[in-house]
Scaffold this motif. Structure first.
Motif, PDB file in Angstrom:
ATOM      1  N   TYR A  59       0.861  -1.107  -0.064  1.00  9.39           N
ATOM      2  CA  TYR A  59      -0.016  -0.007   0.152  1.00  9.39           C
ATOM      3  C   TYR A  59       0.767   1.207  -0.071  1.00  9.39           C
ATOM      4  O   TYR A  59       1.781   1.385   0.672  1.00  9.39           O
ATOM      5  CB  TYR A  59      -0.915  -0.182   1.264  1.00  9.39           C
ATOM      6  CG  TYR A  59      -1.689  -1.205   1.186  1.00  9.39           C
ATOM      7  CD1 TYR A  59      -3.065  -1.423   0.464  1.00  9.39           C
ATOM      8  CD2 TYR A  59      -1.457  -2.571   1.811  1.00  9.39           C
ATOM      9  CE1 TYR A  59      -3.733  -2.530   0.388  1.00  9.39           C
ATOM     10  CE2 TYR A  59      -2.225  -3.612   1.805  1.00  9.39           C
ATOM     11  CZ  TYR A  59      -3.103  -3.510   1.043  1.00  9.39           C
ATOM     12  OH  TYR A  59      -4.189  -4.851   1.106  1.00  9.39           O
ATOM     13  N   HIS A  60       0.502   2.168  -0.886  1.00 11.69           N
ATOM     14  CA  HIS A  60       1.219   3.245  -0.883  1.00 11.69           C
ATOM     15  C   HIS A  60       0.381   4.691  -1.024  1.00 11.69           C
ATOM     16  O   HIS A  60      -0.639   4.894  -1.831  1.00 11.69           O
ATOM     17  CB  HIS A  60       1.869   3.301  -2.547  1.00 11.69           C
ATOM     18  CG  HIS A  60       2.741   2.009  -2.676  1.00 11.69           C
ATOM     19  ND1 HIS A  60       4.039   1.804  -2.308  1.00 11.69           N
ATOM     20  CD2 HIS A  60       2.253   0.983  -3.219  1.00 11.69           C
ATOM     21  CE1 HIS A  60       4.140   0.702  -2.433  1.00 11.69           C
ATOM     22  NE2 HIS A  60       3.310  -0.048  -3.119  1.00 11.69           N
ATOM     23  N   PRO A  61       0.751   5.723  -0.044  1.00 14.57           N
ATOM     24  CA  PRO A  61      -0.027   6.821  -0.084  1.00 14.57           C
ATOM     25  C   PRO A  61       0.398   7.671  -1.376  1.00 14.57           C
ATOM     26  O   PRO A  61       1.467   7.787  -1.591  1.00 14.57           O
ATOM     27  CB  PRO A  61       0.587   7.507   1.312  1.00 14.57           C
ATOM     28  CG  PRO A  61       1.693   7.034   1.724  1.00 14.57           C
ATOM     29  CD  PRO A  61       1.819   5.440   1.147  1.00 14.57           C
ATOM     30  N   VAL A  62      -0.735   8.346  -1.940  1.00 15.63           N
ATOM     31  CA  VAL A  62      -0.614   9.043  -3.090  1.00 15.63           C
ATOM     32  C   VAL A  62      -1.369  10.469  -2.737  1.00 15.63           C
ATOM     33  O   VAL A  62      -2.034  10.507  -1.483  1.00 15.63           O
ATOM     34  CB  VAL A  62      -1.096   8.393  -4.312  1.00 15.63           C
ATOM     35  CG1 VAL A  62      -0.188   7.355  -4.730  1.00 15.63           C
ATOM     36  CG2 VAL A  62      -2.681   7.989  -4.026  1.00 15.63           C
ATOM     37  N   GLU A  63      -1.383  11.419  -3.376  1.00 12.65           N
ATOM     38  CA  GLU A  63      -1.769  12.700  -3.186  1.00 12.65           C
ATOM     39  C   GLU A  63      -3.232  12.745  -2.721  1.00 12.65           C
ATOM     40  O   GLU A  63      -3.715  13.486  -2.067  1.00 12.65           O
ATOM     41  CB  GLU A  63      -1.513  13.631  -4.372  1.00 12.65           C
ATOM     42  CG  GLU A  63      -2.096  15.272  -3.902  1.00 12.65           C
ATOM     43  CD  GLU A  63      -1.666  16.088  -5.297  1.00 12.65           C
ATOM     44  OE1 GLU A  63      -2.413  16.811  -5.637  1.00 12.65           O
ATOM     45  OE2 GLU A  63      -0.543  16.054  -5.850  1.00 12.65           O
ATOM     46  N   ASN A  64      -3.990  11.883  -3.713  1.00  8.82           N
ATOM     47  CA  ASN A  64      -5.554  11.973  -3.384  1.00  8.82           C
ATOM     48  C   ASN A  64      -5.959  10.500  -2.841  1.00  8.82           C
ATOM     49  O   ASN A  64      -6.869   9.774  -3.085  1.00  8.82           O
ATOM     50  CB  ASN A  64      -6.242  12.153  -4.762  1.00  8.82           C
ATOM     51  CG  ASN A  64      -6.127  13.519  -5.130  1.00  8.82           C
ATOM     52  OD1 ASN A  64      -5.993  14.425  -4.390  1.00  8.82           O
ATOM     53  ND2 ASN A  64      -5.728  13.631  -6.365  1.00  8.82           N
ATOM     54  N   GLY A  65      -5.284   9.784  -1.789  1.00  7.06           N
ATOM     55  CA  GLY A  65      -5.745   8.839  -1.041  1.00  7.06           C
ATOM     56  C   GLY A  65      -4.600   7.692  -1.064  1.00  7.06           C
ATOM     57  O   GLY A  65      -3.511   7.985  -0.382  1.00  7.06           O
ATOM     58  N   GLU A  66      -4.758   6.765  -1.536  1.00  3.26           N
ATOM     59  CA  GLU A  66      -3.746   5.235  -1.505  1.00  3.26           C
ATOM     60  C   GLU A  66      -3.907   4.372  -2.606  1.00  3.26           C
ATOM     61  O   GLU A  66      -4.818   4.226  -3.181  1.00  3.26           O
ATOM     62  CB  GLU A  66      -4.270   4.709  -0.384  1.00  3.26           C
ATOM     63  CG  GLU A  66      -3.209   3.396   0.230  1.00  3.26           C
ATOM     64  CD  GLU A  66      -3.518   2.954   1.680  1.00  3.26           C
ATOM     65  OE1 GLU A  66      -2.808   2.293   2.335  1.00  3.26           O
ATOM     66  OE2 GLU A  66      -4.753   2.783   1.762  1.00  3.26           O
ATOM     67  N   GLU A  67      -2.804   3.984  -3.033  1.00  2.00           N
ATOM     68  CA  GLU A  67      -2.867   2.930  -4.253  1.00  2.00           C
ATOM     69  C   GLU A  67      -2.240   1.680  -3.544  1.00  2.00           C
ATOM     70  O   GLU A  67      -1.582   1.508  -2.518  1.00  2.00           O
ATOM     71  CB  GLU A  67      -1.793   3.391  -5.251  1.00  2.00           C
ATOM     72  CG  GLU A  67      -2.358   4.286  -6.044  1.00  2.00           C
ATOM     73  CD  GLU A  67      -1.531   4.739  -7.391  1.00  2.00           C
ATOM     74  OE1 GLU A  67      -1.985   5.492  -8.196  1.00  2.00           O
ATOM     75  OE2 GLU A  67      -0.157   4.465  -7.318  1.00  2.00           O
TER      76      GLU A  67
END
Length: 75
Positions: A59-67
Motif C-alpha cells: 500500500y502506497h499513500p498518494v496525493e488523493n488517497g492510497e494505491e
C-alpha cells in the motif's frame, strides 16, 4: 533482498518469498477489479496461478488517497 533482517518488532513476522509474479498497481478503491483484470491478463498470457504461494499487496499513500500494488505468484 540484499539486507538481512536482524531484528523485527515483536508483533511482526518476516517472510521471504522467491516466486515469479505478475504485478499491477492502482487505486485502493478498485482493488477487486485490479485483481480480476490481472488474473484475466495472466491467464491470457499463458500463466497459471501458483497454488500455495502468497499473493502480496503493498500500500502506497498518494496525493488523493492510497494505491495498492498487487503481486500474484505464477508458474
Amino acid at each position: 533482498m540484499s539486507d538481512s533482517i536482524s531484528e523485527l518488532p515483536s508483533d511482526m513476522e518476516y517472510i521471504e518469498v522467491k516466486d515469479e509474479f505478475v504485478v499491477t498497481r492502482g487505486s485502493i478503491m478498485e482493488v477487486g477489479e485490479l485483481h480480476s483484470k490481472l488474473g484475466k491478463w495472466a491467464k491470457e498470457q499463458g500463466y497459471h496461478n501458483k497454488q500455495g504461494s502468497y499473493i502480496i499487496e503493498t500500500y502506497h499513500p498518494v496525493e488523493n488517497g492510497e494505491e495498492v500494488e498487487i503481486y500474484i505468484p505464477i508458474s
